[in-house]
Design an enzyme around this catalytic site. Structure first.
Site, PDB file in Angstrom:
ATOM      1  N   HIS A 170      16.383 -29.209   5.168  1.00 55.73           N
ATOM      2  CA  HIS A 170      15.306 -30.206   5.327  1.00 55.73           C
ATOM      3  C   HIS A 170      14.443 -30.360   4.077  1.00 55.73           C
ATOM      4  O   HIS A 170      13.667 -31.320   3.984  1.00 55.73           O
ATOM      5  CB  HIS A 170      14.379 -29.821   6.491  1.00 55.73           C
ATOM      6  CG  HIS A 170      15.029 -29.849   7.834  1.00 55.73           C
ATOM      7  ND1 HIS A 170      15.772 -30.915   8.287  1.00 55.73           N
ATOM      8  CD2 HIS A 170      15.050 -28.933   8.843  1.00 55.73           C
ATOM      9  CE1 HIS A 170      16.217 -30.652   9.505  1.00 55.73           C
ATOM     10  NE2 HIS A 170      15.801 -29.454   9.864  1.00 55.73           N
ATOM     11  N   ASP A 228      24.670 -28.278  11.115  1.00 53.30           N
ATOM     12  CA  ASP A 228      23.417 -27.898  11.792  1.00 53.30           C
ATOM     13  C   ASP A 228      23.057 -29.032  12.769  1.00 53.30           C
ATOM     14  O   ASP A 228      23.323 -30.203  12.493  1.00 53.30           O
ATOM     15  CB  ASP A 228      22.312 -27.713  10.751  1.00 53.30           C
ATOM     16  CG  ASP A 228      21.021 -27.176  11.355  1.00 53.30           C
ATOM     17  OD1 ASP A 228      20.741 -25.979  11.183  1.00 53.30           O
ATOM     18  OD2 ASP A 228      20.283 -27.974  11.984  1.00 53.30           O
ATOM     19  N   HIS A 242      20.350 -30.353  13.460  1.00 52.44           N
ATOM     20  CA  HIS A 242      19.309 -31.247  12.954  1.00 52.44           C
ATOM     21  C   HIS A 242      19.831 -32.028  11.745  1.00 52.44           C
ATOM     22  O   HIS A 242      20.771 -31.590  11.077  1.00 52.44           O
ATOM     23  CB  HIS A 242      18.054 -30.445  12.588  1.00 52.44           C
ATOM     24  CG  HIS A 242      17.542 -29.626  13.731  1.00 52.44           C
ATOM     25  ND1 HIS A 242      17.790 -28.272  13.866  1.00 52.44           N
ATOM     26  CD2 HIS A 242      16.819 -29.984  14.824  1.00 52.44           C
ATOM     27  CE1 HIS A 242      17.239 -27.825  14.987  1.00 52.44           C
ATOM     28  NE2 HIS A 242      16.649 -28.837  15.592  1.00 52.44           N
ATOM     29  N   ASP A 263      22.717 -24.072  15.572  1.00 50.85           N
ATOM     30  CA  ASP A 263      21.792 -24.520  16.605  1.00 50.85           C
ATOM     31  C   ASP A 263      22.342 -25.662  17.455  1.00 50.85           C
ATOM     32  O   ASP A 263      21.636 -26.181  18.323  1.00 50.85           O
ATOM     33  CB  ASP A 263      20.407 -24.853  16.021  1.00 50.85           C
ATOM     34  CG  ASP A 263      20.474 -25.546  14.685  1.00 50.85           C
ATOM     35  OD1 ASP A 263      21.563 -26.037  14.316  1.00 50.85           O
ATOM     36  OD2 ASP A 263      19.438 -25.600  13.993  1.00 50.85           O
TER      37      ASP A 263
HETATM   38  C1  3YP Z   1      11.770 -27.927  13.037  1.00 55.33           C
HETATM   39  C2  3YP Z   1      10.619 -28.296  13.936  1.00 55.33           C
HETATM   40  C3  3YP Z   1      11.208 -28.623  15.270  1.00 55.33           C
HETATM   41  C4  3YP Z   1      12.680 -28.434  15.151  1.00 55.33           C
HETATM   42  C5  3YP Z   1      12.875 -27.579  13.954  1.00 55.33           C
HETATM   43  C6  3YP Z   1      14.253 -27.695  13.357  1.00 55.33           C
HETATM   44  C7  3YP Z   1      14.507 -26.636  12.349  1.00 55.33           C
HETATM   45  C8  3YP Z   1      15.977 -26.530  12.064  1.00 55.33           C
HETATM   46  O1  3YP Z   1      16.712 -25.749  12.609  1.00 55.33           O
HETATM   47  N1  3YP Z   1      16.523 -27.356  11.199  1.00 55.33           N
HETATM   48  O2  3YP Z   1      17.830 -27.338  10.910  1.00 55.33           O
HETATM   49 ZN    ZN Z   2      18.675 -26.899  12.621  1.00 52.17          ZN
END
Ligand code: 3YP
Ligand code: ZN
Length: 372
Positions: A143, A180, A182, A268
């Site tokens: 991210h 992942d 996300h 995840d």
């Molecule tokens: C960050 C805030 C809510 C979800 C979270 C995701 C973090 C993650 O695993 N990113 O790949």
């Molecule tokens: Zn994630």
């Protein structure tokens, strides 16, 4: 054929504090102190299983070194690197940028070690020391954008490794596959206008970041078409993931012709994860790994490097990681996933029509890449 494996005890010492999952504990707001979702357990337990299963003896240990400022700044603004360094010197540390991503005193050094670990693992693959490698690093990276950290990520580990390979002439055409759950927004942003780097993110539709990772995000300028997003509906399982990899990811890799495949490996999307609603299994991740290895064997002498990202089930992440490492190394430990009979039996593990619709649209993007 050898598989590199990179871990360092300090990755377990990255301190995300006594947050109530996502938020700073706050009695007045009803937030009793707990642990941050992104705590050390999932990763230290994965490392423990790699050791306890005996698999470690079949892997080539790789040792991380810190990424230098110059290396971090191939991706990140100097101001971001400097701010993390300064907050890291404070007695209680700081936050990577969004208020959800705390780090403790000395967190800069651990984040730089994670990014440097990705570099080391990528170089070990490019030099031929190993055929493929898994960097079990923490904090995660996908991210983090050039400007800021977010979503538990401080520096964009995989992107720093990719830019390092390019800057040092070790590789120029690089493919990134992000499984992942996300959206890999930071990696995508880094290479948004770079036609030499293909980014493919397979994620749950609109989970994090908000409003990110839609099908129509495709890259810009000379790089138009070299960002591919597959926003799967909530509830997607092994059938959907296998279909995505067979009909989108592998064809896109074939069309692009990378010199190395880099994988942002979060676990995840698993059936046990508290932060998303997908149904992947350890054996599902094993099959995805095998599909990527087949493609890498065909395209680039098997060169494949994975960096660890998210995954928040301390009970299940170790089995997912073990399955991936067994596939990468070709060595079976004999340890079977004890959760598999339960998770594989969830209704809807097979590809569903509303999932196929999204995958059809993404497959058209992979086709487009082939004809461009
Ligand atoms: C960050 C805030 C809510 C979800 C979270 C995701 C973090 C993650 O695993 N990113 O790949
Ligand atoms: Zn994630």
């Amino acid at each position: 054929m050898a598989t590199g494996y990179l871990w360092h005890e300090l990755f377990g010492w990255h301190d995300t504090g006594t947050n109530t999952g996502l938020f700073g504990s706050n009695p007045a707001a009803g937030l009793q102190p707990l642990q941050h979702f992104e705590n050390a357990e999932t990763k230290t337990r994965m490392n423990s299983l790699v050791g306890a299963s005996g698999l470690l003896e079949h892997l080539v240990p790789l040792a991380p070194r810190p990424a230098t400022d110059e290396e971090l700044q191939r991706v990140h603004r100097a101001a971001h690197v400097q701010r993390i360094r300064e907050e890291s010197a404070l007695p209680k540390g700081g936050d990577a940028g969004d208020g959800l991503s705390p780090f403790g005193h000395g967190g800069f050094e651990i984040a730089a070690l994670a990014a440097g670990g990705a570099i080391v693992a990528a170089e070990a693959v490019m030099s031929g020391q190993v055929t493929n490698a898994y960097a079990l690093i923490r904090p995660p990276g996908h991210h983090a954008t050039p400007e800021t950290g977010m979503g538990f990520c401080i520096f964009s580990n995989l992107a720093v490794a990719a830019r390092h390979l390019q800057a040092t002439g070790q590789a120029s055409r690089i493919a990134v596959v992000d499984w992942d759950v996300h959206h890999g927004n930071g990696t995508q942003a880094t290479f948004w206008e770079d036609p030499e780097v293909l980014t493919i993110s397979v994620h749950q539709d609109n989970v994090f970041p908000p409003d990110s990772g839609a099908l129509d995000e495709q890259g810009a300028g000379a790089a138009a078409g070299t960002a591919i997003n597959v926003p799967l509906p909530a509830g997607s399982g092994v059938g959907a993931y296998l279909d995505v990899f067979t009909r989108v990811v592998v064809p896109a890799l074939d069309a692009f012709g990378p010199e190395i495949v880099l994988v942002a490996s979060g676990f995840d999307a698993s059936a046990a994860d508290p932060l998303a609603r997908q149904m992947m299994t350890a054996n599902g991740y094993r099959q995805l790994t095998e599909l990527l290895m087949d493609a890498a064997n065909r395209l680039c002498d098997g060169r494949l490097m994975m960096t660890h990202e998210g995954g928040y089930s301390p009970a299940y992440v170790p089995f997912c990681g073990l399955a991936v490492l067994e596939a990468l190394s070709g060595h079976q430990t004999g340890i079977e996933d004890p959760f598999d009979p339960i998770f594989s039996g969830f209704a809807g593990q097979e590809l569903q029509p509303h999932q196929a619709e999204v995958i059809d649209a993404a497959a058209a993007l992979a086709q487009q890449l082939a004809t461009d």
